[in-house]
Design a protein around this motif. Sequence first.
Motif, PDB file in Angstrom:
ATOM      1  N   ALA A   1       0.834  -1.211   0.000  1.00 26.88           N
ATOM      2  CA  ALA A   1       0.000   0.000   0.000  1.00 26.88           C
ATOM      3  C   ALA A   1       0.861   1.251   0.000  1.00 26.88           C
ATOM      4  CB  ALA A   1      -0.924  -0.010   1.217  1.00 26.88           C
ATOM      5  N   ALA A   2       1.948   1.235   0.782  1.00 26.63           N
ATOM      6  CA  ALA A   2       2.851   2.386   0.831  1.00 26.63           C
ATOM      7  C   ALA A   2       3.470   2.641  -0.540  1.00 26.63           C
ATOM      8  CB  ALA A   2       3.939   2.154   1.876  1.00 26.63           C
ATOM      9  N   GLY A   3       3.967   1.573  -1.182  1.00 26.43           N
ATOM     10  CA  GLY A   3       4.558   1.722  -2.501  1.00 26.43           C
ATOM     11  C   GLY A   3       3.561   2.214  -3.537  1.00 26.43           C
ATOM     12  N   THR A   4       2.325   1.752  -3.421  1.00 27.77           N
ATOM     13  CA  THR A   4       1.275   2.176  -4.349  1.00 27.77           C
ATOM     14  C   THR A   4       0.981   3.659  -4.212  1.00 27.77           C
ATOM     15  OG1 THR A   4       0.240  -0.013  -4.357  1.00 27.77           O
ATOM     16  CG2 THR A   4      -1.145   1.850  -4.980  1.00 27.77           C
ATOM     17  N   VAL A   5       0.861   4.122  -2.983  1.00 29.28           N
ATOM     18  CA  VAL A   5       0.523   5.532  -2.762  1.00 29.28           C
ATOM     19  C   VAL A   5       1.706   6.434  -3.119  1.00 29.28           C
ATOM     20  CG1 VAL A   5      -0.290   7.236  -1.095  1.00 29.28           C
ATOM     21  CG2 VAL A   5      -1.150   4.900  -0.987  1.00 29.28           C
ATOM     22  N   ILE A   6       2.938   5.951  -2.923  1.00 30.14           N
ATOM     23  CA  ILE A   6       4.095   6.748  -3.349  1.00 30.14           C
ATOM     24  C   ILE A   6       4.070   6.928  -4.865  1.00 30.14           C
ATOM     25  CG2 ILE A   6       6.585   6.638  -3.699  1.00 30.14           C
ATOM     26  CD1 ILE A   6       6.985   5.936  -0.922  1.00 30.14           C
ATOM     27  N   CYS A   7       3.684   5.885  -5.595  1.00 31.72           N
ATOM     28  CA  CYS A   7       3.555   6.025  -7.047  1.00 31.72           C
ATOM     29  C   CYS A   7       2.488   7.045  -7.404  1.00 31.72           C
ATOM     30  CB  CYS A   7       3.218   4.669  -7.674  1.00 31.72           C
ATOM     31  SG  CYS A   7       4.649   3.603  -7.907  1.00 31.72           S
ATOM     32  N   LEU A   8       1.380   7.025  -6.670  1.00 31.10           N
ATOM     33  CA  LEU A   8       0.327   8.014  -6.882  1.00 31.10           C
ATOM     34  C   LEU A   8       0.873   9.412  -6.629  1.00 31.10           C
ATOM     35  CD1 LEU A   8      -2.809   8.557  -7.261  1.00 31.10           C
ATOM     36  CD2 LEU A   8      -2.916   8.503  -4.759  1.00 31.10           C
ATOM     37  N   TRP A   9       1.635   9.550  -5.565  1.00 28.97           N
ATOM     38  CA  TRP A   9       2.175  10.844  -5.136  1.00 28.97           C
ATOM     39  C   TRP A   9       3.350  11.298  -6.012  1.00 28.97           C
ATOM     40  CZ3 TRP A   9       7.090  11.160  -2.424  1.00 28.97           C
ATOM     41  CH2 TRP A   9       7.422  12.452  -1.997  1.00 28.97           C
ATOM     42  N   GLY A  10       4.467  10.575  -5.913  1.00 28.50           N
ATOM     43  CA  GLY A  10       5.685  11.021  -6.572  1.00 28.50           C
ATOM     44  C   GLY A  10       5.646  10.913  -8.084  1.00 28.50           C
ATOM     45  N   TRP A  11       5.382   9.710  -8.589  1.00 29.47           N
ATOM     46  CA  TRP A  11       5.386   9.528 -10.034  1.00 29.47           C
ATOM     47  C   TRP A  11       4.192  10.207 -10.691  1.00 29.47           C
ATOM     48  CZ3 TRP A  11       7.498   4.067 -11.619  1.00 29.47           C
ATOM     49  CH2 TRP A  11       8.752   3.880 -11.027  1.00 29.47           C
ATOM     50  N   GLY A  12       3.086  10.303  -9.951  1.00 31.05           N
ATOM     51  CA  GLY A  12       1.938  11.029 -10.483  1.00 31.05           C
ATOM     52  C   GLY A  12       2.252  12.499 -10.680  1.00 31.05           C
ATOM     53  N   LEU A  13       2.958  13.106  -9.705  1.00 33.37           N
ATOM     54  CA  LEU A  13       3.370  14.500  -9.840  1.00 33.37           C
ATOM     55  C   LEU A  13       4.338  14.679 -11.012  1.00 33.37           C
ATOM     56  CD1 LEU A  13       3.957  15.469  -6.093  1.00 33.37           C
ATOM     57  CD2 LEU A  13       2.061  16.214  -7.540  1.00 33.37           C
ATOM     58  N   LEU A  14       5.332  13.799 -11.090  1.00 38.41           N
ATOM     59  CA  LEU A  14       6.360  13.942 -12.119  1.00 38.41           C
ATOM     60  C   LEU A  14       5.809  13.675 -13.521  1.00 38.41           C
ATOM     61  CD1 LEU A  14       9.404  12.302 -10.293  1.00 38.41           C
ATOM     62  CD2 LEU A  14       8.765  14.719 -10.430  1.00 38.41           C
TER      63      LEU A  14
END
Length: 448
Positions: free
Chosen positions: A240-253
């Motif tokens: 779940a943590a890795g999924t939300v980081i993708c939403l956050w970091g990679w989604g922004l980038l």
Amino acid sequence: MTSGTPNLAQPELAQPALARARWYVVIVLGLVYALNIADRYVVSTVLEPIRKEFHLSDTGVAWLTGVALAFFYISVGLPIAKVADRANRRNIVAGAMIVWSAMTALLGLTQNYWQFLVARIGVGIGEAGGTPPSTSIIADNFPRGRRAFVLTIYALGLPLGAWLGSTVAGWVVDYFHSWRAAFIALGIPGVIFGILILLTVREPVRGRFEYINESSAPAATFLETCNFLWTQRSAWHINAAGTVICLWGWGLLWWTQTYFEREYGLTTAQAGERLGTIYFWAGSGATIATGLILAHPSMQDPKRAAWMLAVLVTFSTIPSFIAYHTHSLGVATAMLWLVVPTAYLYVGPTMALLLNFLPPSMRAQGMAISLLTANVANLIIAPSIVGWISDALAGRMGNAESLRYALMALSLTGFWAAYHYWTSVRSYTADDARVRNFGKPDATITEP
């Protein structure tokens, strides 16, 4: 996670030839990962030119470039991972790379929306066979206590790929005055590299560093993998943590290149070079530093790795908000130098934590499940939601300002990812015992 009682296979690590061979595998697969990421980042680099040529809204270009890839990545990823848990993983990685690289090059030859869509789907099908079998191969080349460090080195492919897909792709676009040239430049080398993998990488013995050698054991079914993953509450929160980081970091980038072009009037090459420099140096530096930290004996305890990630994500969320709140290009750039390291360095430790909570017969499928949820967040939810918010607000404040507000909203999800890292440590002891006893007759879970 400590390696526990040494396995009889571990003394092989002392043999220099075998050690060099294992590190060669890590380097080669890390380059595979780099080209995978490059083929993904190049779309973000040329997102605005594609949107303008095909006359699309922000939501429309998100569906064409992100959602189309994600749906097919998800559809074929799990079946490929199931095969990888019982078949030759080296062949799967090489074949997948040849497919997605050829499709990437084909994107550069497309002339309309539908041709681009079909080629983008082909990229997604190919990329689905890259990371799960690659990480499974690496896990069978190193013992459990060293995997966080080794997979962090493997994860250097992320900043390298981001630099290739941003800076190098921007140079190519600027030189040839065509966004299509960037896809061709990145696709053709990948086909050649896929053939190199077939010729030089060996398939390792499955489960060679585990308490029970599973080289002859049948692969787990998808339902068995899901059931076991669900019982591992630590693994559930890590995923779940890795999924939300993708939403956050990679989604922004995903949207930052487009945002810089709109807000600050940068060209594709200027924005790509600025962001690519950050991706490469900040991402590489943070990933290497993380690897050195994880190599220290005190970091063999997985709880410390999770705590480290929780703290870093928490404190990186604040500059991620400021980066889009400000109207200063200098301030926004400075904030990204603080955000990008965390958006990259989490990959290796998170992969290692997840793999250590799964038996060898479930690793490729477990990683595929993790990538499924991560790519839903990164390629479907983030592009679509940001695009939808941007389109909804554009009529009142313009394309640049509407995209800015959408990115500010997304930036706050970093706190959510940190919560899951903090929570994952609560059940580490029981989950560690469960995976160590997996497959043993009459095994009971006891506190180690």
